[in-house]
Design a protein around this motif. Structure first.
Motif, PDB file in Angstrom:
ATOM      1  N   UNK A 118       0.813  -1.217   0.000  1.00  0.00           N
ATOM      2  CA  UNK A 118       0.000   0.000   0.000  1.00  0.00           C
ATOM      3  C   UNK A 118       0.840   1.257   0.000  1.00  0.00           C
ATOM      4  N   UNK A 119       1.892   1.266   0.814  1.00  0.00           N
ATOM      5  CA  UNK A 119       2.777   2.421   0.835  1.00  0.00           C
ATOM      6  C   UNK A 119       3.464   2.613  -0.512  1.00  0.00           C
ATOM      7  N   UNK A 120       3.855   1.516  -1.145  1.00  0.00           N
ATOM      8  CA  UNK A 120       4.519   1.602  -2.443  1.00  0.00           C
ATOM      9  C   UNK A 120       3.581   2.132  -3.510  1.00  0.00           C
ATOM     10  N   UNK A 121       2.343   1.658  -3.525  1.00  0.00           N
ATOM     11  CA  UNK A 121       1.389   2.089  -4.550  1.00  0.00           C
ATOM     12  C   UNK A 121       1.105   3.578  -4.459  1.00  0.00           C
ATOM     13  N   UNK A 122       0.915   4.081  -3.259  1.00  0.00           N
ATOM     14  CA  UNK A 122       0.642   5.517  -3.100  1.00  0.00           C
ATOM     15  C   UNK A 122       1.850   6.339  -3.540  1.00  0.00           C
ATOM     16  N   UNK A 123       3.048   5.905  -3.170  1.00  0.00           N
ATOM     17  CA  UNK A 123       4.251   6.636  -3.563  1.00  0.00           C
ATOM     18  C   UNK A 123       4.431   6.636  -5.078  1.00  0.00           C
ATOM     19  N   UNK A 124       4.219   5.481  -5.715  1.00  0.00           N
ATOM     20  CA  UNK A 124       4.340   5.410  -7.172  1.00  0.00           C
ATOM     21  C   UNK A 124       3.279   6.264  -7.848  1.00  0.00           C
ATOM     22  N   UNK A 146       3.328  10.656   2.195  1.00  0.00           N
ATOM     23  CA  UNK A 146       2.312   9.979   1.392  1.00  0.00           C
ATOM     24  C   UNK A 146       2.440   8.468   1.518  1.00  0.00           C
ATOM     25  N   UNK A 147       3.669   7.966   1.477  1.00  0.00           N
ATOM     26  CA  UNK A 147       3.872   6.530   1.658  1.00  0.00           C
ATOM     27  C   UNK A 147       3.433   6.079   3.046  1.00  0.00           C
ATOM     28  N   UNK A 148       3.686   6.893   4.051  1.00  0.00           N
ATOM     29  CA  UNK A 148       3.249   6.588   5.414  1.00  0.00           C
ATOM     30  C   UNK A 148       1.728   6.468   5.480  1.00  0.00           C
ATOM     31  N   UNK A 149       1.035   7.413   4.839  1.00  0.00           N
ATOM     32  CA  UNK A 149      -0.425   7.374   4.821  1.00  0.00           C
ATOM     33  C   UNK A 149      -0.938   6.165   4.043  1.00  0.00           C
ATOM     34  N   UNK A 150      -0.271   5.818   2.939  1.00  0.00           N
ATOM     35  CA  UNK A 150      -0.693   4.662   2.157  1.00  0.00           C
ATOM     36  C   UNK A 150      -0.539   3.361   2.918  1.00  0.00           C
ATOM     37  N   UNK A 152      -0.560   3.012   6.193  1.00  0.00           N
ATOM     38  CA  UNK A 152      -1.551   3.009   7.273  1.00  0.00           C
ATOM     39  C   UNK A 152      -2.930   2.650   6.744  1.00  0.00           C
ATOM     40  N   UNK A 153      -3.305   3.244   5.617  1.00  0.00           N
ATOM     41  CA  UNK A 153      -4.625   2.951   5.055  1.00  0.00           C
ATOM     42  C   UNK A 153      -4.770   1.494   4.655  1.00  0.00           C
ATOM     43  N   UNK A 154      -3.733   0.929   4.044  1.00  0.00           N
ATOM     44  CA  UNK A 154      -3.798  -0.471   3.639  1.00  0.00           C
ATOM     45  C   UNK A 154      -3.835  -1.395   4.851  1.00  0.00           C
ATOM     46  N   UNK A 155      -3.051  -1.072   5.871  1.00  0.00           N
ATOM     47  CA  UNK A 155      -3.073  -1.894   7.074  1.00  0.00           C
ATOM     48  C   UNK A 155      -4.437  -1.907   7.747  1.00  0.00           C
ATOM     49  N   UNK A 265      -1.845  -1.678  15.048  1.00  0.00           N
ATOM     50  CA  UNK A 265      -1.736  -0.314  14.545  1.00  0.00           C
ATOM     51  C   UNK A 265      -0.302   0.181  14.627  1.00  0.00           C
ATOM     52  N   UNK A 266       0.372  -0.111  15.728  1.00  0.00           N
ATOM     53  CA  UNK A 266       1.785   0.274  15.866  1.00  0.00           C
ATOM     54  C   UNK A 266       2.643  -0.446  14.826  1.00  0.00           C
ATOM     55  N   UNK A 267       2.358  -1.731  14.580  1.00  0.00           N
ATOM     56  CA  UNK A 267       3.122  -2.477  13.579  1.00  0.00           C
ATOM     57  C   UNK A 267       2.940  -1.876  12.188  1.00  0.00           C
ATOM     58  N   UNK A 268       1.710  -1.482  11.869  1.00  0.00           N
ATOM     59  CA  UNK A 268       1.440  -0.858  10.568  1.00  0.00           C
ATOM     60  C   UNK A 268       2.194   0.455  10.433  1.00  0.00           C
ATOM     61  N   UNK A 269       2.150   1.282  11.474  1.00  0.00           N
ATOM     62  CA  UNK A 269       2.826   2.580  11.420  1.00  0.00           C
ATOM     63  C   UNK A 269       4.343   2.413  11.353  1.00  0.00           C
ATOM     64  N   UNK A 270       4.893   1.442  12.074  1.00  0.00           N
ATOM     65  CA  UNK A 270       6.333   1.205  12.005  1.00  0.00           C
ATOM     66  C   UNK A 270       6.756   0.780  10.601  1.00  0.00           C
ATOM     67  N   UNK A 271       6.009  -0.139  10.000  1.00  0.00           N
ATOM     68  CA  UNK A 271       6.340  -0.585   8.649  1.00  0.00           C
ATOM     69  C   UNK A 271       6.181   0.540   7.638  1.00  0.00           C
ATOM     70  N   UNK A 272       5.119   1.327   7.787  1.00  0.00           N
ATOM     71  CA  UNK A 272       4.903   2.434   6.853  1.00  0.00           C
ATOM     72  C   UNK A 272       5.989   3.489   6.995  1.00  0.00           C
TER      73      UNK A 272
END
Length: 353
Positions: A118-124, A146-150, A152-155, A265-272
């Protein structure tokens, strides 16, 4: 009066009533060794370059006793890259440890659950789609945010799709794989329909690299990682009884649904945050918790050791890509070469049980 002695089952190598005295020193020792190894590889990464430096000069510069030329090379040119690798590795390692513990499956990682996709798709999308509105968003928010938001949204999407009176690890992984496939298809479509110059920019980001990191990117991932690790540490104490099952955790007074949601939620934010700083670096979040669990001899991935193994793996892969190979490669290529066989090992080991 005769009494009958009731014997409790004992885990091999662990004495009943003395588990804390047997296991804790080992875990602390392994953690300290991993921290020392990560610092050593961190200094080695800084020392390697067109202007090589000895480890003594690197350490002297870090503690503020280096010469002016060394300070410029270490602090201005090489420190952002090394720190970005350290922080991204910690974030991915802790994120993978959380997802594998919550799902109770060694294959659960941000790569598999669609967070990275999700983060990759938003960034691309922001890189390849030009126009007044998109250009304004990119200039004001930035690609990293933007990648961070992507991510988070996908997670959050994966979590809500997997929810059915609770979270089942198998269903979470299946939905994550499905969402990852959708995100990869969207990314491929964006690259196929974009301008060739934008595609080149996106491809350079897609591989996962630590090249040309700036202090601004380091600050973002530092604060995100620091805050989230503190939150995870506080929630981890309530998470321990959940390894015994939801019913036992509920009987002990643990609100397992809320704790699980906070940790995911923390895991998603850390990965993003990691993806926003270095791009989609594959397999670190998958490999690091499993290696840490085996080194620490724990039944579940330890958080601190997993973060240190992630940092050691990422910085070591970047050092290998820059110094030991005939050509300089992005760090994501090296981690994929390491993580691919490890994933096959986990699948084969799971089938043998």
């Amino acid at each position: 009066m005769n009494t009958t002695e009731v014997k409790r089952p004992v885990t091999p190598g662990v004495r009943v009533g003395q588990m804390s005295f047997v296991w804790r020193p080992w875990i602390v020792g392994v953690t300290l060794l991993l921290a020392a190894a990560a610092f050593l590889v961190f200094c080695l990464s800084i020392s390697v370059g067109d202007f090589p430096l000895g480890l003594d000069r690197v350490i002297a510069t870090i503690v503020g006793r280096g010469e002016q030329v060394d300070a410029f090379v270490v602090l201005d040119l090489r420190m952002p890259r090394a720190l970005a690798g350290l922080l991204v590795g910690i974030a991915l390692g802790v994120s993978g440890a959380i997802t594998q513990s919550v799902a109770r499956n060694p294959l659960a990682s941000p790569d598999i659950l669609g967070i990275t996709g999700g983060a990759t798709t938003v960034a691309v999308f922001l890189v390849t789609v030009s126009g007044g509105t998109t250009a304004a968003v990119v200039s004001s928010v930035g690609l990293s945010a933007a990648a961070l938001a992507g991510g988070l949204g996908t997670g959050l999407l994966v979590y809500f799709l997997a929810w059915r009176r609770g979270i089942d690890g198998f269903r979470l992984i299946l939905i994550g794989i499905s969402v990852t496939a959708v995100m990869q298809a969207l990314t491929t479509w964006l690259l196929a329909t974009a301008d060739i110059r934008d595609v080149a920019r996106a491809q350079a980001w897609l591989v996962g690299s630590l090249d040309n990191r700036s202090w601004d990117e380091v600050r973002v991932v530092f604060w995100c990682t620091l805050v989230l690790v503190v939150v995870v540490t506080g929630a981890a104490f309530q998470f321990k009884p959940m390894h015994l099952g939801d019913d036992v955790a509920a009987g002990l007074g643990v609100r397992f649904t809320r704790v699980r949601a906070v940790l995911l939620l923390c895991a998603v934010l850390l990965a993003a945050a990691a993806v926003s700083a270095a791009g989609p670096v594959p397999f670190v979040a998958l490999v690091a918790p499993q290696v840490a669990m085996r080194l620490a001899r724990c039944p579940t991935p330890p958080l601190v050791a997993s973060g240190l193994v992630g940092a050691l793996l990422l910085i070591g892969a970047d050092l290998l890509a820059r110094s030991a190979l005939p050509i300089t490669l992005p760090v994501g290529v090296v981690t994929a070469a390491i993580g691919g066989p490890f994933l096959v090992y986990l699948l084969v080991r799971a089938n043998l049980r």
